[in-house]
Design a protein around this motif. Structure first.
Motif, PDB file in Angstrom:
ATOM      1  N   VAL A 227       0.838  -1.205   0.000  1.00  0.00           N
ATOM      2  CA  VAL A 227       0.000   0.000   0.000  1.00  0.00           C
ATOM      3  C   VAL A 227       0.871   1.253   0.000  1.00  0.00           C
ATOM      4  O   VAL A 227       0.641   2.198  -0.768  1.00  0.00           O
ATOM      5  N   ILE A 228       1.902   1.266   0.871  1.00  0.00           N
ATOM      6  CA  ILE A 228       2.799   2.423   0.948  1.00  0.00           C
ATOM      7  C   ILE A 228       3.492   2.657  -0.391  1.00  0.00           C
ATOM      8  O   ILE A 228       3.606   3.797  -0.873  1.00  0.00           O
ATOM      9  N   GLY A 229       3.945   1.572  -1.016  1.00  0.00           N
ATOM     10  CA  GLY A 229       4.625   1.698  -2.302  1.00  0.00           C
ATOM     11  C   GLY A 229       3.711   2.114  -3.439  1.00  0.00           C
ATOM     12  O   GLY A 229       4.185   2.585  -4.472  1.00  0.00           O
ATOM     13  N   SER A 230       2.391   1.965  -3.252  1.00  0.00           N
ATOM     14  CA  SER A 230       1.436   2.318  -4.311  1.00  0.00           C
ATOM     15  C   SER A 230       0.981   3.765  -4.252  1.00  0.00           C
ATOM     16  O   SER A 230       0.398   4.262  -5.230  1.00  0.00           O
ATOM     17  N   ILE A 231       1.227   4.449  -3.127  1.00  0.00           N
ATOM     18  CA  ILE A 231       0.681   5.792  -2.949  1.00  0.00           C
ATOM     19  C   ILE A 231       1.194   6.771  -4.007  1.00  0.00           C
ATOM     20  O   ILE A 231       0.411   7.456  -4.684  1.00  0.00           O
ATOM     21  N   ILE A 232       2.517   6.847  -4.171  1.00  0.00           N
ATOM     22  CA  ILE A 232       3.089   7.805  -5.135  1.00  0.00           C
ATOM     23  C   ILE A 232       2.686   7.456  -6.574  1.00  0.00           C
ATOM     24  O   ILE A 232       2.303   8.351  -7.333  1.00  0.00           O
ATOM     25  N   LEU A 271      -7.113   1.955  -8.651  1.00  0.00           N
ATOM     26  CA  LEU A 271      -7.603   0.795  -7.905  1.00  0.00           C
ATOM     27  C   LEU A 271      -6.813  -0.461  -8.257  1.00  0.00           C
ATOM     28  O   LEU A 271      -6.515  -1.288  -7.388  1.00  0.00           O
ATOM     29  N   VAL A 272      -6.472  -0.588  -9.539  1.00  0.00           N
ATOM     30  CA  VAL A 272      -5.659  -1.729  -9.975  1.00  0.00           C
ATOM     31  C   VAL A 272      -4.297  -1.682  -9.291  1.00  0.00           C
ATOM     32  O   VAL A 272      -3.792  -2.706  -8.798  1.00  0.00           O
ATOM     33  N   LEU A 273      -3.671  -0.495  -9.254  1.00  0.00           N
ATOM     34  CA  LEU A 273      -2.356  -0.350  -8.623  1.00  0.00           C
ATOM     35  C   LEU A 273      -2.420  -0.683  -7.134  1.00  0.00           C
ATOM     36  O   LEU A 273      -1.530  -1.360  -6.603  1.00  0.00           O
ATOM     37  N   LEU A 274      -3.465  -0.205  -6.470  1.00  0.00           N
ATOM     38  CA  LEU A 274      -3.620  -0.505  -5.049  1.00  0.00           C
ATOM     39  C   LEU A 274      -3.803  -2.002  -4.838  1.00  0.00           C
ATOM     40  O   LEU A 274      -3.184  -2.601  -3.940  1.00  0.00           O
ATOM     41  N   GLY A 275      -4.641  -2.614  -5.670  1.00  0.00           N
ATOM     42  CA  GLY A 275      -4.857  -4.052  -5.571  1.00  0.00           C
ATOM     43  C   GLY A 275      -3.589  -4.839  -5.848  1.00  0.00           C
ATOM     44  O   GLY A 275      -3.276  -5.809  -5.152  1.00  0.00           O
ATOM     45  N   VAL A 276      -2.833  -4.407  -6.872  1.00  0.00           N
ATOM     46  CA  VAL A 276      -1.571  -5.073  -7.201  1.00  0.00           C
ATOM     47  C   VAL A 276      -0.598  -4.964  -6.034  1.00  0.00           C
ATOM     48  O   VAL A 276       0.069  -5.939  -5.660  1.00  0.00           O
TER      49      VAL A 276
END
Length: 297
Positions: A227-232, A271-276
């Motif tokens: 999740v942290i890595g997906s924020i940016i 949403l895809v990035l967060l899910g990934v």
């Protein structure tokens, strides 16, 4: 299940504590996820837009079937409509064909001299459901009685369709490869964290803690790293694509190649990035924890 829910806050506290205690390794894992998610975002945006480009180009390609003056036009239309892959047939008279040339940039008013002796042919424009079947349908139409000739752009049209198909396949393969890379990176980071805490895990096992009680904080930690890595990447996707869309005027060089509108497209990608990120973090943690806890009590 009720026991699991009661202990869940404890697992989250342990996961947050572990992230704080191993901040450097957590940051490196999150950075790896961020880079991977950014690349996935770029390729997803490109893949979806290329897919849209391909569909628009495919929609503009039609088979032109020119008809002899004395041909049975109704019969030819019926035969064309009965062909496999054909879903629409539109008729254009000789007069309409000439008018199109007069109004086009290719000829203009100079074609008006042919109004009294029109050299054009009535034409059926054929739309097909499968872009890979242009050649076969055009060949079959060319053999019909009363058909002068057919055209559809030949190898150029086929090459364009093939290029976009290859880009779509290549983009999907690359996204899959990047996801596997992220799983590997997180797996290695969690493995390091587990190795640093092997004494703690040994104590927990000695006092009777179950494997799942030991695993859950690490799994939560992996998901939080994802999740942290997906924020940016998510923020870059939302604001970056919106800027790109406005700067390009909503199209890629030509109106045929229209870009996806930012909303809701960027939110779907986000949403895809967060899910990934969550799934990749979970899988990376699960692989490492399972490997470590394989030894028997």
């Amino acid at each position: 299940m009720s026991k699991f829910l009661r202990t869940l806050p404890v697992h989250f506290r342990r996961a947050f504590y572990n992230i704080k205690r191993n901040f450097a390794s957590t940051l490196s894992s999150a950075f790896a996820v961020m880079i991977t998610s950014t690349l996935i975002s770029v390729f997803l945006i490109c893949a979806f837009n290329v897919d849209s480009f391909a569909q628009r180009i495919e929609d503009t390609i039609r088979i032109a079937v020119r008809i002899e003056d004395n041909a049975d036009k109704d019969k030819i239309k019926t035969e064309l409509e009965d062909m496999k892959y054909v879903y629409e047939v539109n008729y254009s008279s000789k007069e309409e064909q000439l008018e199109d040339f007069i109004n086009s940039d290719q000829g203009g008013e100079k074609y008006r001299m042919f109004e009294d002796d029109n050299p054009m042919y009535a034409t059926y424009f054929v739309d097909i459901s499968d872009p890979n079947q242009f050649e076969s349908v055009a060949t079959a139409a060319d053999k019909l009685e009363g058909v002068k000739d057919t055209s559809y752009g030949g190898t150029a049209s086929r090459d364009i369709v093939n290029i976009f198909n290859n880009v779509r396949i290549g983009g999907a393969a690359l996204v899959g490869a990047l996801s596997l890379l992220a799983i590997f990176l997180i797996s290695n980071t969690i493995k390091i964290n587990i190795n640093n805490r092997k004494d703690e895990i040994g104590i927990m096992r000695n006092v009777g803690a179950s494997n799942w009680f030991i695993k859950i904080p690490f799994l939560i930690e992996g998901m939080l790293i994802g999740v942290i890595g997906s924020i940016i990447p998510i923020l870059a996707t939302i604001f970056g694509y919106g800027f790109l869309y406005s700067y390009a005027g909503g199209q890629f060089f030509t109106s045929i190649l229209k870009l996806y509108a930012p909303a809701p497209f960027v939110y779907q990608i986000s949403l895809v990035l967060l899910g990934v990120g969550i799934v990749v973090g979970l899988l990376g943690s699960l692989l490492s924890v399972n490997k470590y806890l394989k030894w028997k009590r």
